[in-house]
Design an enzyme around this catalytic site. Structure first.
Site, short mmCIF file in Angstrom:
data_model
loop_
_atom_site.label_atom_id
_atom_site.label_comp_id
_atom_site.label_asym_id
_atom_site.label_seq_id
_atom_site.Cartn_x
_atom_site.Cartn_y
_atom_site.Cartn_z
N SER A 79 -28.89 42.34 4.99
CA SER A 79 -29.06 42.82 3.62
C SER A 79 -29.97 41.98 2.74
CB SER A 79 -27.69 42.97 2.94
OG SER A 79 -27.01 44.10 3.46
N LYS A 82 -32.78 43.85 1.08
CA LYS A 82 -32.72 44.55 -0.20
C LYS A 82 -33.51 43.85 -1.30
CE LYS A 82 -28.24 46.76 0.71
NZ LYS A 82 -27.70 46.10 1.90
N SER A 143 -24.14 45.03 -2.51
CA SER A 143 -24.94 45.29 -1.31
C SER A 143 -24.75 46.69 -0.76
CB SER A 143 -24.64 44.24 -0.22
OG SER A 143 -25.72 44.08 0.65
N LYS A 244 -29.49 36.67 -2.85
CA LYS A 244 -28.95 37.77 -2.05
C LYS A 244 -28.40 37.30 -0.72
CE LYS A 244 -28.00 42.07 -1.22
NZ LYS A 244 -26.82 41.60 -0.45
#
Length: 307
Positions: A79, A82, A143, A244
């Protein structure tokens, strides 16, 4: 045509300048061999606990690289993907620091994907209209994979077309070891290196919207049940202000992070491939723990190294 001769002193000075410029360029823009960036020479060498396995990169803005650790080979980044998704969306649809942005209609696919048990999703209902900024938050904070794909379809018409934009932007940023195959990172075929993702971190931290969203510990969005909690549990500890998380079985745990040094300088770093092959939850714990130790050491050792 007569040739102009450079006097010995001037020639020596020119050579010295050329060497100095080459050294500076190595740190800021390390050369590439067979499409992979060679590890940047650290501008400052600190005695810090780099991860025992996997790979990592870190820098202090205004000072330079703290070095790359581990083999910088492309690995699944889950993730952390992203971050590029948000970057591309905001390039195409910029927002001011306080703008909510245009409202986007949740489609049936995003609702259907909400019930998936095999990936991280956010419960949304088809037909609901949610602002761009809130959708970015639903993608980056908890997420939501389904939200990443919804934003990709809204921006480019299809996830495939959007992925092309992601790869174009990666190339523009010099991320030679990076390949995006989806907007969410659920695909193990989306791969990158810590050094490449650090380049992206440097770029996205210029955007106040990304800084604000990824620095939010929890939030509420109209039409989405409950309080949404950030998967980055380091926020507020050791000066951490973003960015993140990522985790998967193949990729292990990953974290792109931003933190403030004790003098206010911005520290950026990326840790990848922590505990690959274990459960995603165990990998994420490993990435968070490894990153916290690394950040704490950098903040502790940096003042003495820069005096």
């Amino acid at each position: 045509m007569a040739r102009t001769r450079i006097p010995p002193v001037a020639g020596g000075l020119a050579a010295a300048v050329a060497v100095a410029l080459a050294a500076a360029c190595w740190v800021a823009f390390p050369p590439e061999v067979a499409g992979r960036a060679i590890a940047a020479r650290p501008a400052v060498a600190l005695p810090v606990p780099w991860p025992a396995a996997g790979q990592a990169s870190a820098e202090v803005q205004g000072l330079g690289s703290l070095g790359d650790h581990g083999e910088q080979r492309p690995v699944p980044i889950a993730s952390v993907t992203k971050v590029m998704t948000a970057h591309v969306v905001l390039k195409d649809h910029p927002l001011g620091p306080d703008d909510a942005g245009p409202e986007i209609t949740v489609d049936e696919q995003a609702e259907a994907e909400s019930s998936s048990t095999g990936e991280s999703t956010v419960p949304v209902r088809a037909g609901r209209r949610i602002g761009e900024r809130d959708l970015l938050a639903l993608m980056l904070v908890p997420s939501g994979n389904n939200i990443a794909r919804l934003l990709a379809r809204w921006d480019a018409g299809s996830q495939e077309a959007f992925t092309g934009k992601m790869n174009h932007e990666a190339a523009a940023l010099g991320m030679a070891g990076t390949t995006y195959t989806g907007a969410s990172g659920v695909e193990d075929s989306t791969t990158s290196t810590a050094a490449d993702q650090l380049r992206l971190a440097r770029e996205v931290m210029k955007n106040p919207v990304i800084r604000a969203i990824t620095g939010t510990a929890n939030l509420r969005v109209d039409g989405v049940p409950g309080t949404i909690v950030n998967t980055n549990t380091l926020l507020g500890r050791e000066g951490v202000i973003g960015l993140k998380t990522g985790s998967s079985t193949a990729g292990g745990g990953a974290l792109m992070w931003a933190a403030k040094a004790r003098d206010g300088s911005l520290i950026l770093g990326v840790v990848l491939q922590q505990n690959p092959g274990g459960t995603p939850a165990a990998g994420l714990r490993a990435a968070l723990e490894t990153s916290e130790r690394l950040i704490a050491a950098i903040r502790r050792e940096l003042p003495a190294a820069t005096r």
